[in-house]
Design a protein around this motif. Structure first.
Motif, PDB file in Angstrom:
ATOM      1  N   GLN A 152       0.829  -1.205   0.000  1.00 48.26           N
ATOM      2  CA  GLN A 152       0.000   0.000   0.000  1.00 48.26           C
ATOM      3  C   GLN A 152       0.861   1.251   0.000  1.00 48.26           C
ATOM      4  O   GLN A 152       0.570   2.228  -0.687  1.00 48.26           O
ATOM      5  N   GLU A 176      -4.061  -3.487  -0.989  1.00 48.91           N
ATOM      6  CA  GLU A 176      -4.838  -2.250  -1.102  1.00 48.91           C
ATOM      7  C   GLU A 176      -4.329  -1.383  -2.261  1.00 48.91           C
ATOM      8  O   GLU A 176      -3.941  -0.227  -2.082  1.00 48.91           O
ATOM      9  N   SER A 183      -5.879   2.334  -2.971  1.00 51.86           N
ATOM     10  CA  SER A 183      -6.107   3.279  -1.875  1.00 51.86           C
ATOM     11  C   SER A 183      -5.592   4.677  -2.188  1.00 51.86           C
ATOM     12  O   SER A 183      -6.102   5.663  -1.653  1.00 51.86           O
ATOM     13  N   TYR A 232      -5.214 -10.371  -4.400  1.00 60.93           N
ATOM     14  CA  TYR A 232      -5.741  -9.011  -4.336  1.00 60.93           C
ATOM     15  C   TYR A 232      -6.326  -8.762  -2.948  1.00 60.93           C
ATOM     16  O   TYR A 232      -7.343  -9.349  -2.574  1.00 60.93           O
ATOM     17  N   SER A 235      -8.076  -6.129  -0.544  1.00 61.60           N
ATOM     18  CA  SER A 235      -8.810  -4.866  -0.562  1.00 61.60           C
ATOM     19  C   SER A 235     -10.015  -4.967   0.353  1.00 61.60           C
ATOM     20  O   SER A 235     -10.525  -6.069   0.620  1.00 61.60           O
TER      21      SER A 235
END
Length: 515
Positions: A96, A177, A180, A206, A208
């Motif tokens: 992230q 993420e 984001s 993935y 999320s």
């Protein structure tokens, strides 16, 4: 995104874990976890904070070694001693927070550690820049690749990180993420890239919290809760409401005939709000949040991890940067980003992480309680010890803080008593509004009940309370109203008989309820 081909569906996993357990001091992070990722599939990994997602990723990529069980790569047991070994095996991770070199050129970041060389062994800058330029066009990056990476926006830097990961001939790409920090147009570009990787047979894990994204791009889902796999299977066959209930550990049952409120008719919640927030926006975390809190009212704030709950609380106290919106306390607007102004206006925040944002472990109980109230206790810069002792004694008795004396180090107390010390600190400032972010997380059942009873008592005395909790029963039993967030927006507000676990779950999953 198209479904995987039959060939891909029957192909053996490219990466898997079997019966993996991982312990840390005082925590069982992964408990007998088995998970498989196949070529060409986009596999969602979901779970609330503390579910074990990050630990599983770190086991897959060689950051942690399991205490039991094994990691398998292309069907064979493997031990990655460090992330570089996993990367050489074709496993790339995009975190992230962009993990590149800001002052290095864009091209240099793409080829970091594997720069093309001339016959003389020197870096072939012309070739590297040309190859980076050709590669990045597919990711929507058209800037001069000789520019430093930090001159790009965060979203563009994320795309550079993705391009780097794929260009290492990765067979597995793990995305934590990934959207984001992206603008809507960058999100669409990312999904285009995912579709190409999918067609090329690259496996994608993935991670999320955004439901719309998961159902748009992922074929399968694995749900972690408290370090265990509670579900794994095709995502299309799992309704959103059921997915949310699996993550939170709540049964999807019939809507209750009678909603439960915390205080019945004892509270005068019709009075003017003591705090009102309108259209809060900032950092792509808050997109449009409006709420109000009246004197003597407990307002619950519900939503999954990443929905904007903590950011909302921090914004209300001036600790989260806003691009727009207003916060009004007792009829007076607060200046954005001014924590001191919010404190003077009577807004206090009990943060989610008491170890990082709360207690000062090497100070005593007395010093921790008196810390926020020092300006009131120290006219002309001189601390009034008698006033300090009186306040500390009062709140230790009222909150039933168990300590050998006020001079005991707060680090020596139990988690529940540390939480009470933090509550005492903010109550000592005489607030109008108390923002409580997961106030019962990590404390035992007895201490939890005492904290919940204290919230009830404070509201009865006229304090406005914002209660953030991942425990739905706490919100249902303890709130006069429940505001539901999803992706930084208010999607529902429940009152009276409409406050039930089922309605909250429905609002989180679908963005609204029938209640």
């Amino acid at each position: 995104m198209t479904a995987a081909t039959d060939v891909q569906k029957t192909t053996a996993p490219v990466l898997e874990v079997a019966g993996v357990t991982k312990r840390f001091p005082g925590t069982l992070a992964l408990d007998d976890v088995s998970f498989a990722l196949r070529p060409g599939e986009v596999h969602a990994l979901v779970g609330e904070n503390g579910a074990g997602k990050s630990t599983l990723i770190k086991v897959l990529t060689g950051v942690h070694r399991p205490d039991a069980g094994e990691v398998r790569h292309l069907g064979e047991p493997v031990v990655f001693r460090r992330p570089a070994e996993a990367q050489r095996a074709g496993i790339s991770t995009i975190y992230q927070e962009v993990n590149l070199v800001p002052l290095m050129s864009i091209a240099g970041n793409v080829f970091l550690g594997r720069e093309p060389r001339t016959r003389a062994g020197l870096v072939d800058w012309r070739r590297m820049n040309a190859e980076a330029r050709a590669l990045l066009v597919d990711y929507g990056i058209t800037e001069d690749v000789r520019r430093p990476l930090h001159t790009l926006g965060v979203g563009a830097q994320q795309m550079v990180a993705l391009a780097r990961a794929v260009s290492t001939e990765a067979k597995v790409v793990i995305m934590d993420e990934p959207t984001s920090s992206l603008e809507p147009r960058e999100v669409e570009k990312l999904f285009e890239v995912l579709a190409r990787l999918h067609e090329q047979g690259i496996a994608i894990l993935y991670v999320s919290h955004r439901m719309d994204e998961l159902y748009r791009v992922c074929e399968r889902v694995t749900v972690l809760r408290d370090g265990r796999v509670v579900h794994s299977g095709p995502l299309a066959e799992l309704p959103r409401l059921e997915l949310v209930s699996l993550m939170l550990g709540r049964e999807v049952s019939r809507i209750r005939e009678e909603g439960v409120t915390a205080f019945g008719e004892e509270h005068d919640v019709e009075r003017e709000p003591v705090l009102r927030a309108e259209n809060l926006r900032g950092m792509r975390k808050l997109r449009d949040v409006s709420l109000s809190i009246r004197p003597g009212e407990v307002v619950g704030l519900a939503g999954l991890l990443g929905s904007g709950r903590s950011e909302t609380a921090r914004a209300l106290v001036g600790a989260f940067p806003l691009d727009g919106g207003t916060v009004v306390v007792a009829g007076k607007p607060l200046r954005r980003g001014r924590v001191a102004a919010a404190m003077r206006a009577g807004v206090a925040l009990l943060a989610e992480d008491r170890k990082t944002d709360g207690i000062i472990p090497n100070l005593s109980v007395r010093e921790n309680i008196a810390l926020a109230a020092l300006p009131r206790l120290s006219p002309f810069g001189l601390v009034s010890k008698s006033k300090q002792d009186r306040i500390v004694r009062t709140f230790m008795e009222r909150l039933r803080i168990k300590a050998s004396s006020p001079d005991q180090k707060v680090a020596e107390l139990s988690g529940g008593n540390q939480q009470k010390v933090l509550l005492a600190r903010w109550l000592a400032t005489g607030p109008r509004v108390l923002l409580l972010d997961e106030p019962t997380r990590g404390i035992d059942v007895g201490a939890k009940a005492e904290v919940q009873a204290l919230i009830d008592e404070l509201a009865q005395e006229g304090l406005g309370v914002l209660l953030i909790s991942s425990e739905l029963d706490e919100l249902v039993d303890g709130a006069d109203r429940v505001v539901v967030l999803r992706d930084g927006k208010v999607v529902d507000e429940l009152t009276g008989d409409a406050i039930s676990e089922d309605n909250v779950l429905a609002s989180i999953a679908e963005g609204g309820s029938d209640g």
